[in-house]
Scaffold this active site. Structure first.
Site, PDB file in Angstrom:
ATOM      1  N   SER A   1       0.822  -1.211   0.000  1.00  0.00           N
ATOM      2  CA  SER A   1       0.000   0.000   0.000  1.00  0.00           C
ATOM      3  C   SER A   1       0.851   1.255   0.000  1.00  0.00           C
ATOM      4  O   SER A   1       0.380   2.314  -0.400  1.00  0.00           O
ATOM      5  CB  SER A   1      -0.921  -0.005   1.228  1.00  0.00           C
ATOM      6  OG  SER A   1      -1.827  -1.081   1.165  1.00  0.00           O
ATOM      7  N   HIS A   2       2.084   1.151   0.481  1.00  0.00           N
ATOM      8  CA  HIS A   2       2.984   2.301   0.545  1.00  0.00           C
ATOM      9  C   HIS A   2       4.031   2.158  -0.557  1.00  0.00           C
ATOM     10  O   HIS A   2       4.932   1.324  -0.466  1.00  0.00           O
ATOM     11  CB  HIS A   2       3.663   2.379   1.913  1.00  0.00           C
ATOM     12  CG  HIS A   2       2.719   2.569   3.052  1.00  0.00           C
ATOM     13  ND1 HIS A   2       3.127   2.606   4.362  1.00  0.00           N
ATOM     14  CD2 HIS A   2       1.383   2.766   3.080  1.00  0.00           C
ATOM     15  CE1 HIS A   2       2.081   2.790   5.160  1.00  0.00           C
ATOM     16  NE2 HIS A   2       1.014   2.893   4.388  1.00  0.00           N
ATOM     17  N   LEU A   3       3.903   2.961  -1.601  1.00  0.00           N
ATOM     18  CA  LEU A   3       4.784   2.890  -2.768  1.00  0.00           C
ATOM     19  C   LEU A   3       5.502   4.229  -2.915  1.00  0.00           C
ATOM     20  O   LEU A   3       4.863   5.276  -2.949  1.00  0.00           O
ATOM     21  CB  LEU A   3       3.961   2.600  -4.035  1.00  0.00           C
ATOM     22  CG  LEU A   3       3.023   1.394  -3.977  1.00  0.00           C
ATOM     23  CD1 LEU A   3       2.126   1.364  -5.211  1.00  0.00           C
ATOM     24  CD2 LEU A   3       3.815   0.103  -3.867  1.00  0.00           C
TER      25      LEU A   3
END
Length: 491
Positions: free
Chosen positions: A430-432
């Site tokens: 979810s964290h890119l």
């Protein structure tokens, strides 16, 4: 004025916009709003549709084509969520400001790429304040601790750690339009609007703006077109609904699709002017992919099944207490740690008889962590993506330290057994962050400090791709603040 509709239903000319933004998530929505505040006519192109109130995340991840990972299978997740509003529609609403050390991580971590951001933390502060006001989150910190958070906070305090109420972009239950404890709201679109998002706080759907925002969904942007050196002339799009291809002219184009999709778009935009893709003269686009290191510790005790507060399903905000005691700690490997906080499972019943803690830290951004294009195409005629990612010894050591501290807290809270879930972040997350690095040197970065691609007059990247270090916090608030900072300079 705001228009949100499927692109196949749009009948007006597509050549009347000052700026085209690719992606409608927190960065794209913030860029569009900032420009519309200045009277600009903005077009947002989005693949996914409008999520309904109460929608779950999973169907909005199933829309897109998977990426190839280290397993050599197409089992990677190159999007957070594919929909109008992006992943923010489903996030946990944790709303931290980054700290100065997050922008100067080279004093702690190692890399073969630039780690430090090309700006100071003070340059983000006024934009944090703007986003907080826009989202109506002056009540951050007022959300009451859950029953499980109360147990975890007590254990933290007993060990000499310092628990704090989680800053949440959720109106608390005591607010007239506040949380109604309807579900475990992580990975769900809030049905009552208590959780701030692009839609519930009218970031783009605001008819009071001096300019205009037109959101056209159902559209895949295949590549950015060029007819001259250093200048984009348009974007080539594909509409799966009608199997139609079209070209949309651009005066300026801003990539805000996420740190995998924006770099993929630049790489797909090959031409005689950019044979390796836009901004990729020095083979930097797609490199430095950061997914953060994280994990979960789940404590259990049969006795808790007989205690009313822990024997019930969890409903409401998933995370209501945290400690930052390990953000910078002398005994932490590299002295640079991360965040530990209570987080409930998205499935309410899975929390019965359990306490669950999440730990999170920014990873070292190395050039071997990257996205590339495969020769094979997907059903939409787009090259399949490959995600190449592995963690360093420093990352693993930091994660082990945070795991040990979380386990210690759970044991102090009374856990008899502890199991660990480690997210498969090597397959996407979810964290890119970090695939179009920002800096002043074109040989070491893809964009300048204001998001403009080096060597181009009208191509920009303003999402988390430009975050040289991912930070030790949940990133949505910073993504939005940084997007506004860059968009204000776009003329």
């Amino acid at each position: 004025m705001t228009t949100i509709q499927h692109i196949a239903a749009y009948k007006k000319p597509l050549d009347a916009f000052d700026v085209v933004v690719v992606g409608s998530g927190p960065s794209g929505a913030t860029v569009a709003r900032t420009l519309a505040e200045q009277g600009k006519a903005v077009l947002i192109l989005e693949f996914g549709g409008l999520p309904s109130p109460g929608a779950a995340l999973t169907p909005h991840q199933a829309t897109f084509t998977k990426a190839v990972t280290y397993t050599e299978q197409m089992d990677g997740n190159p999007w957070t969520a594919c929909c109008v509003g992006g992943g923010m529609q489903f996030y946990s609403a944790i709303t931290f400001r980054y700290r100065a050390a997050d922008l100067r991580a080279s004093q702690f971590l190692e890399s073969d790429m630039a780690i430090d951001w090309p700006i100071e933390i003070q340059e983000l502060n006024e934009h944090y304040a703007y986003i907080e006001a826009l989202l109506g989150i002056e009540h951050m910190g007022d959300y009451p601790l859950s029953a499980r958070a109360t147990r975890i906070a007590a254990a933290m305090s007993s060990l000499g750690y310092h628990p704090h109420p989680m800053p949440l972009a959720i109106l608390p239950p005591q607010h007239p339009h506040g949380c109604g404890y309807c579900a475990a709201c992580d990975s769900r679109c809030c049905p009552m609007g208590a959780k701030a998002s692009v839609i519930t706080r009218s970031v783009i759907n605001d008819d009071g703006l001096p300019g205009s925002i037109t959101v056209l969904y159902g559209c895949l942007v295949k590549r950015i077109l060029q007819e001259s050196e250093g200048q984009a002339s348009g974007v080539e799009c594909y509409i799966p609904f009608s199997s139609q291809r079209l070209r949309i002219p651009v005066a300026k184009v801003v990539c805000c699709s996420n740190a995998i999709q924006s770099s993929a778009l630049l790489l797909r935009s090959r031409s005689s002017f950019a044979p390796r893709g836009i901004g990729n003269e020095h083979d930097l686009v797609g490199r430095g992919l950061s997914l953060k290191v994280s994990g979960y510790s789940i404590g259990s005790n049969r006795r808790w099944l007989k205690e009313a507060d822990l024997a019930a399903p969890h409903r409401g905000a998933p995370a209501t207490v945290y400690t930052d005691d390990f953000y910078q700690a002398p005994d932490m490997p590299t002295r640079f740690g991360g965040l530990i906080y209570e987080v409930a499972s998205p499935v309410p019943e899975e929390n019965i008889g359990h306490l669950r803690i999440h730990y999170l830290a920014g990873d070292e951004p190395w050039s071997h962590n990257r996205i590339t294009l495969e020769d094979k195409e997907d059903e939409f005629g787009m090259p399949i993506l490959r995600v190449q990612y592995r963690n360093t010894a420093n990352d693993e050591a930091r994660l082990a330290y945070l795991t040990a501290r979380a386990d210690e807290i759970l044991r102090e809270a009374g856990a008899v057994t502890i199991r660990h879930d480690r997210p498969m972040h090597r397959k996407g997350a979810s964290h890119l962050h970090g695939t179009a690095r920002a800096g002043v040197d074109p040989t070491q970065s893809v964009v300048d400090p204001l998001g403009k691609v080096h060597g181009y007059d009208n191509v920009y990247v303003m999402d988390a791709s430009v975050m040289n270090f991912a930070g030790n916090w949940n990133p949505t608030h910073t993504i939005m603040a940084n997007a506004r900072r860059m968009a204000l300079a776009l003329r």
